[in-house]
Scaffold this motif. Sequence first.
Motif, short mmCIF file in Angstrom:
data_model
loop_
_atom_site.label_atom_id
_atom_site.label_comp_id
_atom_site.label_asym_id
_atom_site.label_seq_id
_atom_site.Cartn_x
_atom_site.Cartn_y
_atom_site.Cartn_z
N GLY A 222 107.06 -61.68 -13.82
CA GLY A 222 107.06 -60.40 -13.11
C GLY A 222 106.53 -60.58 -11.70
O GLY A 222 105.57 -61.31 -11.48
N GLU A 223 107.20 -59.91 -10.75
CA GLU A 223 106.79 -60.00 -9.35
C GLU A 223 106.58 -58.60 -8.79
O GLU A 223 107.28 -57.65 -9.17
CB GLU A 223 107.83 -60.74 -8.53
N GLY A 224 105.63 -58.49 -7.90
CA GLY A 224 105.33 -57.20 -7.29
C GLY A 224 104.93 -57.37 -5.85
O GLY A 224 104.41 -58.42 -5.45
N THR A 225 105.17 -56.34 -5.06
CA THR A 225 104.88 -56.38 -3.64
C THR A 225 104.29 -55.05 -3.21
O THR A 225 104.71 -53.99 -3.68
CB THR A 225 106.16 -56.65 -2.83
N ALA A 226 103.33 -55.12 -2.32
CA ALA A 226 102.70 -53.91 -1.80
C ALA A 226 102.46 -54.04 -0.30
O ALA A 226 102.19 -55.13 0.20
CB ALA A 226 101.38 -53.62 -2.51
#
Length: 474
Positions: A222-226
């Motif tokens: 899982g990848e996430g960006t903010a």
Amino acid sequence: MKLNPAVPAFVDHLRRQLPPSCFREAAPHYLEEPRGRWSGQAGVVLAPATVEDVATAIRAAFTAGVGVVPYGGGTGLVGGQILPEGPAPVLLSLERMRAIRGVYPQENVMVAEAGTILSDIHDAAAAVDRLFPLSIAAKGSARIGGNLATNAGGVNVLRYGNARDLCLGLEAVLPNGEIWHGLKRLRKDNTGYDLKNLLIGSEGTLGVITAAALKLFPRPAGEGTALIVVPGPGAALDLLALARNHLGEGVSAFELMHRTGLDFLAETLPDLRQPFDAPPDWFVLIDVGLARGLDPAAALEDLFADAVQAGLVSDGMIAQSEAQRHQFWEVREQIPEANRRVGSISSHDISVPMGAIPEFIRRGGEVIARLGDFRVNCFGHLGDGNLHYNVFPPKGQSRDSYLDLREAIKRAVHDLVHRMGGSVSAEHGIGRLKVDDLERYGDPVKMSAMRAIKAALDPKRIMNPGAVLRQPAD
């Protein structure tokens, strides 16, 4: 030893030694560099398809005392891929050596030839559910041999390291034309001097990399960006520490950006969607990759909540889809293009100890203000201490009116970097642009050792003459 030009008789000799398919016209793209500061020259342009042909070409150049300029994707920003003056060299392009010789998912290894485009390596890794983490803005045209020759950095150094850290073995041709068969897939090999790491980062001055064994990694489940607004660089550093406490090695990238970058995007790329209604002075992009069973969005939400409580952030947004992740990254990746269109007076690829970044930014602003009314776009890889500190003319004016101040600006910035224990070349290399800087700021003992290594491996000084180390007058 004085070099000789690649005269017609020498080229005729090469034509007898190499297949006709190796020869190229000296098209303009071989003789240009992205910032347009120099125009190159070539007595002949070669594009060999095999390491044996590379060895034949270099052996001939060594015998004749003709310079050789290795050429990858031509994306380097310090002029290492062209020779603007002196005897016309052999320009040796690796563009035809782009085979992926093997992929070994169980070992997390790929063997690729030096001319393979970086994005093609990404695709080949993804095809076996693996990741090759080196990523730079020019990934669609940069070639892995050049990435290794310059020890490229990029956005994922925080987690995975520079190009040097992603290479297990090399195949290379040395300046006398001998082939070094060091293309091993070993993670432990203590058999004497580390020639691999000597060639990586040498910018083609000690030999030509023709293939590499590259490290692969499991793809994060899982990848996430903010994008998160911070009061300033000091708070951004504290936020990075908090993020690593929360997520450990799950933090893949941590990019610091300033409002000037958003202003430049609005000015030069108006169709690019801006992430903020009211552009903040400072903000960071955080990218995370987590193992199976962990929710990146939830992890980023927890981090944001704790950061708010600690007074480190004032606003932010977490990507809710892959498309939105791409939009966030597009902001960061298009800033260099916006810079190019605005036109910098002087650009600086520098690093300082991470804890000194807030002080450097403050003192840098003071130094530039003493020289005149300029705009500064400061952005970069906060997680590894690498900033791109670029100085521009006032809005509405051209850099051409300020070129007489370029050297003074560069000297002021680099002097400050040196006083603060930093480096005037964090990830772009020395090339020809920073030869003077290396001589000015380099440790004398290191410089002496570098010259001794160059003399031992390349006694005729044919390899990329004038790059990294100044070519002797005689």
